[in-house]
Design a protein around this motif. Structure first.
Motif, PDB file in Angstrom:
ATOM      1  N   LYS A  80       1.284  -1.274  -0.095  1.00  0.00           N
ATOM      2  CA  LYS A  80       0.175  -0.063  -0.047  1.00  0.00           C
ATOM      3  C   LYS A  80       0.784   1.444  -0.451  1.00  0.00           C
ATOM      4  N   GLU A  81       0.561   2.023  -1.045  1.00  0.00           N
ATOM      5  CA  GLU A  81       1.395   3.233  -0.583  1.00  0.00           C
ATOM      6  C   GLU A  81       0.810   3.996   0.485  1.00  0.00           C
ATOM      7  N   VAL A  82       2.368   4.406   0.915  1.00  0.00           N
ATOM      8  CA  VAL A  82       1.699   5.718   2.548  1.00  0.00           C
ATOM      9  C   VAL A  82       2.345   6.763   1.818  1.00  0.00           C
ATOM     10  N   VAL A  83       1.556   7.968   1.964  1.00  0.00           N
ATOM     11  CA  VAL A  83       1.715   9.136   1.704  1.00  0.00           C
ATOM     12  C   VAL A  83       1.730   9.308   3.250  1.00  0.00           C
ATOM     13  N   THR A  84       2.607   9.890   2.908  1.00  0.00           N
ATOM     14  CA  THR A  84       3.901  11.404   4.320  1.00  0.00           C
ATOM     15  C   THR A  84       3.377  12.441   3.657  1.00  0.00           C
ATOM     16  N   GLU A  85       3.494  13.666   4.227  1.00  0.00           N
ATOM     17  CA  GLU A  85       4.084  15.008   4.257  1.00  0.00           C
ATOM     18  C   GLU A  85       5.803  15.193   5.300  1.00  0.00           C
ATOM     19  N   THR A  86       6.268  15.355   4.241  1.00  0.00           N
ATOM     20  CA  THR A  86       7.535  16.626   4.009  1.00  0.00           C
ATOM     21  C   THR A  86       8.029  17.407   3.974  1.00  0.00           C
ATOM     22  N   GLU A  87       8.495  18.348   4.947  1.00  0.00           N
ATOM     23  CA  GLU A  87       9.051  19.112   5.017  1.00  0.00           C
ATOM     24  C   GLU A  87       9.999  20.485   3.541  1.00  0.00           C
ATOM     25  N   PRO A  88       9.811  21.548   3.299  1.00  0.00           N
ATOM     26  CA  PRO A  88      10.546  21.579   2.201  1.00  0.00           C
ATOM     27  C   PRO A  88      11.880  21.438   2.657  1.00  0.00           C
ATOM     28  N   PHE A  89      13.467  21.116   1.445  1.00  0.00           N
ATOM     29  CA  PHE A  89      14.180  21.256   1.197  1.00  0.00           C
ATOM     30  C   PHE A  89      14.596  22.261   1.919  1.00  0.00           C
ATOM     31  N   SER A  90      15.458  22.367   3.449  1.00  0.00           N
ATOM     32  CA  SER A  90      15.682  23.578   3.663  1.00  0.00           C
ATOM     33  C   SER A  90      17.071  23.966   3.581  1.00  0.00           C
ATOM     34  N   TRP A  91      18.496  23.475   3.498  1.00  0.00           N
ATOM     35  CA  TRP A  91      19.778  23.368   3.131  1.00  0.00           C
ATOM     36  C   TRP A  91      19.971  24.714   2.292  1.00  0.00           C
ATOM     37  N   LYS A  92      21.447  25.434   2.778  1.00  0.00           N
ATOM     38  CA  LYS A  92      22.378  26.368   2.034  1.00  0.00           C
ATOM     39  C   LYS A  92      23.501  25.589   1.723  1.00  0.00           C
ATOM     40  N   ILE A  93      23.561  25.434   0.712  1.00  0.00           N
ATOM     41  CA  ILE A  93      24.767  25.262   0.202  1.00  0.00           C
ATOM     42  C   ILE A  93      25.544  25.906  -0.404  1.00  0.00           C
ATOM     43  N   ASN A  94      26.902  26.679   0.792  1.00  0.00           N
ATOM     44  CA  ASN A  94      27.831  27.919  -0.268  1.00  0.00           C
ATOM     45  C   ASN A  94      29.198  27.035  -0.300  1.00  0.00           C
ATOM     46  N   VAL A  95      29.591  27.744  -1.147  1.00  0.00           N
ATOM     47  CA  VAL A  95      30.703  26.983  -1.445  1.00  0.00           C
ATOM     48  C   VAL A  95      31.681  28.305  -1.876  1.00  0.00           C
ATOM     49  N   SER A  96      32.358  28.394  -0.986  1.00  0.00           N
ATOM     50  CA  SER A  96      33.597  29.423  -1.154  1.00  0.00           C
ATOM     51  C   SER A  96      34.440  29.430  -1.800  1.00  0.00           C
TER      52      SER A  96
END
Length: 93
Positions: A14-30
């Motif tokens: 059975k398909e399980v539906v879950t709520e997810t939070e948005p991908f909140s990572w910030k990527i900084n490459v100096s």
């Protein structure tokens, strides 16, 4: 004696539906530096080719002595992307 049989029946999950939070990572490459890199992308038809092309040929792309420097700021949640790069190459074939 060998025998070929049908594969076992697959269980239907059975398909399980879950709520997810948005991908909140910030990527900084100096600073990311690649120096004196040789890159090769060749199709099977062009494997080990040494042909010269007056323009880039994506089925036979060879980059020799590539230098690449880049910085990046990525905020996926806000859909913001910034990439700054500088490159140089001694040979392109």
């Amino acid at each position: 004696m060998s025998k070929i049989t049908n594969p076992p029946e697959e269980e239907v999950m059975k398909e399980v539906v879950t709520e997810t939070e948005p991908f909140s990572w910030k990527i900084n490459v100096s600073e990311l530096n690649l120096k004196n890199i040789n890159f090769k992308h060749q199709s099977f038809a062009n494997k080990n080719s040494t042909a010269y092309y007056p323009q880039p040929e994506m089925d036979d792309l060879r980059l020799d002595s590539l230098n690449l420097s880049l910085t990046a700021d990525v905020n996926v949640a806000s859909n913001e992307y910034q990439l700054k790069y500088r490159s140089s190459m001694l040979n392109r074939t």
